[in-house]
Design a protein around this motif. Structure first.
Motif, PDB file in Angstrom:
ATOM      1  N   ASN A  37       0.901  -1.229  -0.023  1.00 14.98           N
ATOM      2  CA  ASN A  37       0.150   0.065  -0.076  1.00 14.98           C
ATOM      3  C   ASN A  37       0.882   1.252  -0.002  1.00 14.98           C
ATOM      4  O   ASN A  37       2.007   1.337   0.469  1.00 14.98           O
ATOM      5  N   ALA A  63     -13.913  -5.585  -6.107  1.00 11.89           N
ATOM      6  CA  ALA A  63     -13.926  -5.634  -4.736  1.00 11.89           C
ATOM      7  C   ALA A  63     -12.773  -6.433  -3.975  1.00 11.89           C
ATOM      8  O   ALA A  63     -12.371  -6.959  -4.643  1.00 11.89           O
ATOM      9  N   ALA A  81     -13.472  -3.621   0.855  1.00 13.00           N
ATOM     10  CA  ALA A  81     -13.436  -2.156  -0.093  1.00 13.00           C
ATOM     11  C   ALA A  81     -13.949  -2.422  -1.542  1.00 13.00           C
ATOM     12  O   ALA A  81     -13.741  -3.554  -1.967  1.00 13.00           O
ATOM     13  N   GLU A  82     -14.340  -1.415  -2.307  1.00 17.07           N
ATOM     14  CA  GLU A  82     -14.703  -1.205  -3.459  1.00 17.07           C
ATOM     15  C   GLU A  82     -14.046  -0.272  -4.270  1.00 17.07           C
ATOM     16  O   GLU A  82     -13.783   0.829  -3.677  1.00 17.07           O
ATOM     17  N   GLY A  83     -13.776  -0.564  -5.301  1.00 13.18           N
ATOM     18  CA  GLY A  83     -13.163   0.828  -6.250  1.00 13.18           C
ATOM     19  C   GLY A  83     -12.811   0.117  -7.641  1.00 13.18           C
ATOM     20  O   GLY A  83     -13.381  -0.765  -8.317  1.00 13.18           O
ATOM     21  N   GLU A 130      -7.474   1.554  -6.420  1.00 11.99           N
ATOM     22  CA  GLU A 130      -7.981   3.155  -5.712  1.00 11.99           C
ATOM     23  C   GLU A 130      -9.211   2.605  -5.125  1.00 11.99           C
ATOM     24  O   GLU A 130     -10.485   2.450  -5.927  1.00 11.99           O
ATOM     25  N   PRO A 131      -9.257   2.526  -3.797  1.00  9.75           N
ATOM     26  CA  PRO A 131     -10.789   2.389  -3.256  1.00  9.75           C
ATOM     27  C   PRO A 131     -11.595   3.416  -3.369  1.00  9.75           C
ATOM     28  O   PRO A 131     -11.156   4.643  -3.149  1.00  9.75           O
ATOM     29  N   GLU A 132     -12.881   3.333  -3.530  1.00 12.71           N
ATOM     30  CA  GLU A 132     -13.879   4.320  -3.531  1.00 12.71           C
ATOM     31  C   GLU A 132     -14.790   4.413  -2.245  1.00 12.71           C
ATOM     32  O   GLU A 132     -15.220   5.345  -1.719  1.00 12.71           O
ATOM     33  N   ARG A 133     -14.898   3.116  -1.674  1.00 10.64           N
ATOM     34  CA  ARG A 133     -15.631   2.719  -0.489  1.00 10.64           C
ATOM     35  C   ARG A 133     -14.847   1.838   0.312  1.00 10.64           C
ATOM     36  O   ARG A 133     -14.178   0.636  -0.402  1.00 10.64           O
ATOM     37  N   LEU A 134     -14.590   2.132   1.610  1.00  7.95           N
ATOM     38  CA  LEU A 134     -13.738   1.107   2.166  1.00  7.95           C
ATOM     39  C   LEU A 134     -14.342   1.236   3.769  1.00  7.95           C
ATOM     40  O   LEU A 134     -14.742   2.174   4.374  1.00  7.95           O
ATOM     41  N   CYS A 151     -12.298   7.662   1.976  1.00  2.00           N
ATOM     42  CA  CYS A 151     -11.113   7.314   1.004  1.00  2.00           C
ATOM     43  C   CYS A 151     -10.871   8.731   0.270  1.00  2.00           C
ATOM     44  O   CYS A 151      -9.785   8.933  -0.298  1.00  2.00           O
TER      45      CYS A 151
END
Length: 155
Positions: A37, A63, A81-83, A130-134, A151
């Motif tokens: 990371n 995800a 996470a999703e992105g 690149e996460p959009e929601r975590l 994020c």
């Protein structure tokens, strides 16, 4: 920096593998990969012929989960996470290789690695997630406890 973000960053440093869930022409697929990371941004490598890499080329939305192995419900801890994932090159790939080599020394000392590893690395591509929601999951704080992490906030 929020307390939840600080927990996530420490957790990301301590873990090594994530599971990617992707969607492609053959349907959904999950695969485990090692990652490194840079803040909340995750880098991983994979051969472009793998099903998850083909899926990412088809649809960048994925995800991921990162969790420890445990045997009791209160011990469940991890990240959901999703992105979007994209293949990277150039300066960003160089940076990813540098970070990855620091976490996984065999990559950092590729010239000294066994021939099979060197050959395998010649075939891989580097990717950024690149996460959009975590969310940070921590059942020790209560069953089903999860904290959302912003994020978009600067590190």
């Amino acid at each position: 920096m929020s307390e939840a973000r600080a927990k996530v960053l420490a957790y990301l440093q301590a873990q090594h593998a994530m599971t990617i869930a992707s969607l492609g022409e053959d349907g959904v697929w999950a695969a485990a990969v090692f990652y490194v990371n840079d803040g909340l941004r995750l880098y991983f490598l994979s051969a472009p012929t793998t099903r998850h890499s083909r899926n990412i080329a088809h649809d960048a939305r994925i995800a991921v989960t990162i969790q420890e192995d445990c045997a009791d419900w209160p011990q469940i801890k991890g990240i959901q996470a999703e992105g979007r994932a994209v293949e990277i090159a150039g300066e960003e790939e160089r940076r990813a290789r540098e970070l990855y080599g620091a976490k996984f020394p065999v990559v950092g000392k590729l010239a000294q690695a066994p021939a099979a590893i060197v050959k395998a690395f010649a075939k891989v591509r580097w990717y950024r997630f690149e996460p959009e929601r975590l969310y940070f999951i921590d059942n020790s704080a209560g069953f089903g406890h999860r904290e959302a992490v912003d994020c978009s906030a600067p590190a």
